[in-house]
Design a protein around this motif. Sequence first.
Motif, PDB file in Angstrom:
ATOM      1  N   GLY A  21       0.815  -1.211   0.000  1.00 42.61           N
ATOM      2  CA  GLY A  21       0.000   0.000   0.000  1.00 42.61           C
ATOM      3  C   GLY A  21       0.847   1.259   0.000  1.00 42.61           C
ATOM      4  N   ILE A  22       0.545   2.174   0.938  1.00 46.80           N
ATOM      5  CA  ILE A  22       1.275   3.440   1.028  1.00 46.80           C
ATOM      6  C   ILE A  22       2.109   3.526   2.304  1.00 46.80           C
ATOM      7  CG2 ILE A  22      -0.329   4.712  -0.439  1.00 46.80           C
ATOM      8  CD1 ILE A  22      -1.609   5.833   2.123  1.00 46.80           C
ATOM      9  N   ALA A  23       2.323   2.390   2.980  1.00 48.20           N
ATOM     10  CA  ALA A  23       3.086   2.414   4.235  1.00 48.20           C
ATOM     11  C   ALA A  23       4.481   3.001   4.031  1.00 48.20           C
ATOM     12  CB  ALA A  23       3.185   1.000   4.803  1.00 48.20           C
ATOM     13  N   ALA A  24       5.102   2.704   2.881  1.00 44.24           N
ATOM     14  CA  ALA A  24       6.460   3.199   2.627  1.00 44.24           C
ATOM     15  C   ALA A  24       6.514   4.705   2.439  1.00 44.24           C
ATOM     16  CB  ALA A  24       7.031   2.511   1.379  1.00 44.24           C
ATOM     17  N   LEU A  25       5.352   5.342   2.281  1.00 43.83           N
ATOM     18  CA  LEU A  25       5.324   6.792   2.055  1.00 43.83           C
ATOM     19  C   LEU A  25       5.264   7.585   3.356  1.00 43.83           C
ATOM     20  CD1 LEU A  25       2.845   6.931  -0.962  1.00 43.83           C
ATOM     21  CD2 LEU A  25       5.323   7.105  -1.005  1.00 43.83           C
ATOM     22  N   ALA A  26       5.231   6.919   4.500  1.00 43.98           N
ATOM     23  CA  ALA A  26       5.099   7.598   5.796  1.00 43.98           C
ATOM     24  C   ALA A  26       6.104   8.735   5.992  1.00 43.98           C
ATOM     25  CB  ALA A  26       5.209   6.586   6.929  1.00 43.98           C
ATOM     26  N   PRO A  27       7.376   8.599   5.556  1.00 40.18           N
ATOM     27  CA  PRO A  27       8.315   9.716   5.745  1.00 40.18           C
ATOM     28  C   PRO A  27       7.913  10.992   5.000  1.00 40.18           C
ATOM     29  CG  PRO A  27       9.500   7.678   5.311  1.00 40.18           C
ATOM     30  CD  PRO A  27       8.051   7.394   5.031  1.00 40.18           C
ATOM     31  N   HIS A  28       6.991  10.880   4.053  1.00 40.37           N
ATOM     32  CA  HIS A  28       6.607  12.044   3.249  1.00 40.37           C
ATOM     33  C   HIS A  28       5.230  12.591   3.624  1.00 40.37           C
ATOM     34  CE1 HIS A  28      10.024  10.746   0.935  1.00 40.37           C
ATOM     35  NE2 HIS A  28       9.430   9.604   0.662  1.00 40.37           N
ATOM     36  N   PHE A  29       4.600  12.003   4.650  1.00 44.75           N
ATOM     37  CA  PHE A  29       3.266  12.440   5.025  1.00 44.75           C
ATOM     38  C   PHE A  29       3.254  13.856   5.600  1.00 44.75           C
ATOM     39  CE2 PHE A  29       1.571   7.844   5.820  1.00 44.75           C
ATOM     40  CZ  PHE A  29       1.481   7.672   4.448  1.00 44.75           C
ATOM     41  N   GLY A  30       4.403  14.356   6.043  1.00 40.05           N
ATOM     42  CA  GLY A  30       4.464  15.691   6.621  1.00 40.05           C
ATOM     43  C   GLY A  30       4.053  16.789   5.655  1.00 40.05           C
ATOM     44  N   ALA A  31       4.170  16.512   4.352  1.00 35.26           N
ATOM     45  CA  ALA A  31       3.789  17.511   3.348  1.00 35.26           C
ATOM     46  C   ALA A  31       2.295  17.499   3.053  1.00 35.26           C
ATOM     47  CB  ALA A  31       4.568  17.269   2.055  1.00 35.26           C
ATOM     48  N   VAL A  32       1.580  16.518   3.610  1.00 40.35           N
ATOM     49  CA  VAL A  32       0.172  16.313   3.265  1.00 40.35           C
ATOM     50  C   VAL A  32      -0.718  17.047   4.262  1.00 40.35           C
ATOM     51  CG1 VAL A  32      -1.668  14.618   2.926  1.00 40.35           C
ATOM     52  CG2 VAL A  32       0.681  14.080   2.207  1.00 40.35           C
ATOM     53  N   ALA A  33      -1.444  18.070   3.780  1.00 37.97           N
ATOM     54  CA  ALA A  33      -2.412  18.761   4.630  1.00 37.97           C
ATOM     55  C   ALA A  33      -3.628  17.876   4.875  1.00 37.97           C
ATOM     56  CB  ALA A  33      -2.847  20.067   3.964  1.00 37.97           C
ATOM     57  N   LYS A  34      -4.044  17.132   3.835  1.00 43.44           N
ATOM     58  CA  LYS A  34      -5.150  16.204   3.962  1.00 43.44           C
ATOM     59  C   LYS A  34      -5.139  15.275   2.750  1.00 43.44           C
ATOM     60  CE  LYS A  34     -10.182  15.905   4.631  1.00 43.44           C
ATOM     61  NZ  LYS A  34     -11.450  16.662   4.824  1.00 43.44           N
ATOM     62  N   ALA A  35      -5.558  14.022   2.949  1.00 42.18           N
ATOM     63  CA  ALA A  35      -5.662  13.049   1.864  1.00 42.18           C
ATOM     64  C   ALA A  35      -7.134  12.797   1.546  1.00 42.18           C
ATOM     65  CB  ALA A  35      -4.979  11.746   2.252  1.00 42.18           C
ATOM     66  N   TYR A  36      -7.408  12.642   0.252  1.00 43.36           N
ATOM     67  CA  TYR A  36      -8.763  12.378  -0.238  1.00 43.36           C
ATOM     68  C   TYR A  36      -8.690  11.060  -1.005  1.00 43.36           C
ATOM     69  CZ  TYR A  36      -9.011  17.314   0.911  1.00 43.36           C
ATOM     70  OH  TYR A  36      -8.934  18.518   1.578  1.00 43.36           O
ATOM     71  N   LEU A  37      -9.284  10.007  -0.442  1.00 43.00           N
ATOM     72  CA  LEU A  37      -9.021   8.644  -0.895  1.00 43.00           C
ATOM     73  C   LEU A  37     -10.133   8.128  -1.792  1.00 43.00           C
ATOM     74  CD1 LEU A  37      -7.707   7.330   2.520  1.00 43.00           C
ATOM     75  CD2 LEU A  37      -6.366   8.208   0.599  1.00 43.00           C
ATOM     76  N   ILE A  38      -9.717   7.460  -2.879  1.00 42.12           N
ATOM     77  CA  ILE A  38     -10.658   6.953  -3.874  1.00 42.12           C
ATOM     78  C   ILE A  38     -10.383   5.482  -4.143  1.00 42.12           C
ATOM     79  CG2 ILE A  38     -10.860   9.220  -4.970  1.00 42.12           C
ATOM     80  CD1 ILE A  38      -9.079   8.184  -7.246  1.00 42.12           C
ATOM     81  N   GLY A  39     -11.379   4.826  -4.746  1.00 39.10           N
ATOM     82  CA  GLY A  39     -11.164   3.508  -5.316  1.00 39.10           C
ATOM     83  C   GLY A  39     -11.141   2.361  -4.315  1.00 39.10           C
ATOM     84  N   HIS A  40     -10.727   1.215  -4.830  1.00 45.23           N
ATOM     85  CA  HIS A  40     -10.772  -0.055  -4.109  1.00 45.23           C
ATOM     86  C   HIS A  40      -9.996  -0.019  -2.798  1.00 45.23           C
ATOM     87  CE1 HIS A  40     -10.751  -4.456  -3.659  1.00 45.23           C
ATOM     88  NE2 HIS A  40      -9.461  -4.341  -3.386  1.00 45.23           N
TER      89      HIS A  40
END
Length: 467
Positions: free
Chosen positions: A379-398
Amino acid sequence: MIPVRGYSGARVAVLGLGRSGLATARALAAGGAEALLWDDSPEARARAEAEGFALFDLTRGNAWENVAALIVSPGIPHLYPEPNRLIARAMAAGVPIDNDIGLFFRSFATPDWDEMDVTPRVVAVTGSNGKSTTTALIHHILQVAGRPTQMAGNIGRGVFDIDPPADGEVVVLELSSYQIELARALTPDIAVFTNLSPDHLDRHGGIGGYFAAKRRLFTEGAPDRAVIGMDEAEGRFLANQIAQGAADDRVIRMSSGQKLDGPGWLVFARKGFLSEWRKGRQVASIDLRDIPGLPGAHNHQNACAAYAAARCLGLAPRLIEDALRSFEGLPHRSQLVGERGGVRFVNDSKATNADSAAKALQAFERIRWIAGGLGKDGGIAALAPHFGAVAKAYLIGHSAREFALQLGDVPHEICETMERAVARAAEEAQPGETVLLAPAAASFDQYKDFEKRGEDFADRVRALIGG
């Protein structure tokens, strides 16, 4: 069209009748070969028959008698995860296996070249990420320079759909691991290796097989010049294998994010500045920070690779800089769709895995992130170091709910559809923020391909901002 050379009067089987398969069949016929066409799909066979081709059932017991070669479309696995039954039968019968890329390289040069002032050349680009942008960027630089050029391969047209090259023309090819691994001829004049990250591992039997497929372009192709990305161990290994020493300028070492040292030919980007060094001295520098078509460190790597290839072709640094500034980027790859009230809307639908999504997340400072689709392993677990740039996530799909669990404390909303995600992100975005589509997932749960997903995003953004 470029006719296939070397098979006049021979029977050549073509397995797989998609775009490249049909183009290969046409080129074989133009070169005087008898093309024997087959595809397991009835729809594909019907398309071939509609073009006037005769089908030849390669599943028959005596199908391989007097067949000079089998040409396999790149989408067909031949060895992993398990041997293809028809390819295995061809090999058992001693029939050589090739693909359209191998045929192209053996057919590209013709006796007409003896009358040309400048011999045509081929630049071939491979790697895990950025190869499409790098290919398009090299092509764009050549166009700005007024050099005749065509672009083909894994981007744009198939290799046999291009025109025979003109005097001094440069053909720029994007080549995937699928296209390289079976080609029996690989002779680019300049070869570019952007980077390597895990991808297509089932097809290649693991990361080693994947790298080995890419490596063939350099070790078996023996290009005159090789531009090698040095940001992974595999690139450093490849450069070491090719170069005769640190000062061997047939290898141009390239990087984004680190300063390279040594007596050789070096091109690197650091803190937004591209630098070229030769023989221990800096010879050029370009400020990449305000070039809108090349945002982020990953695009700076693409710029370095394209710059190095263009320098190998004899173009001046100032001309290359002007071309970089006029490059608008590729659709679905950090594509700026529009801007409203200080909010940018960026389409990076091509970010179908965590590695490419990470590069997109690093390119912008405060992000309204639209992600999701058919998630891949991890999934997106490997992206955790970059979550600091995310003000909010809007999730779509399966994978929306799976991704939500992996976001931790990052604010998020399960939107399900692109329509709702774009509307909610635009509603909540503040000046200076970027609404970024970087799905980190495949598109097949909701869309035919990543292009359709990106087009949906772009259409909804333009409808919203009036662009």
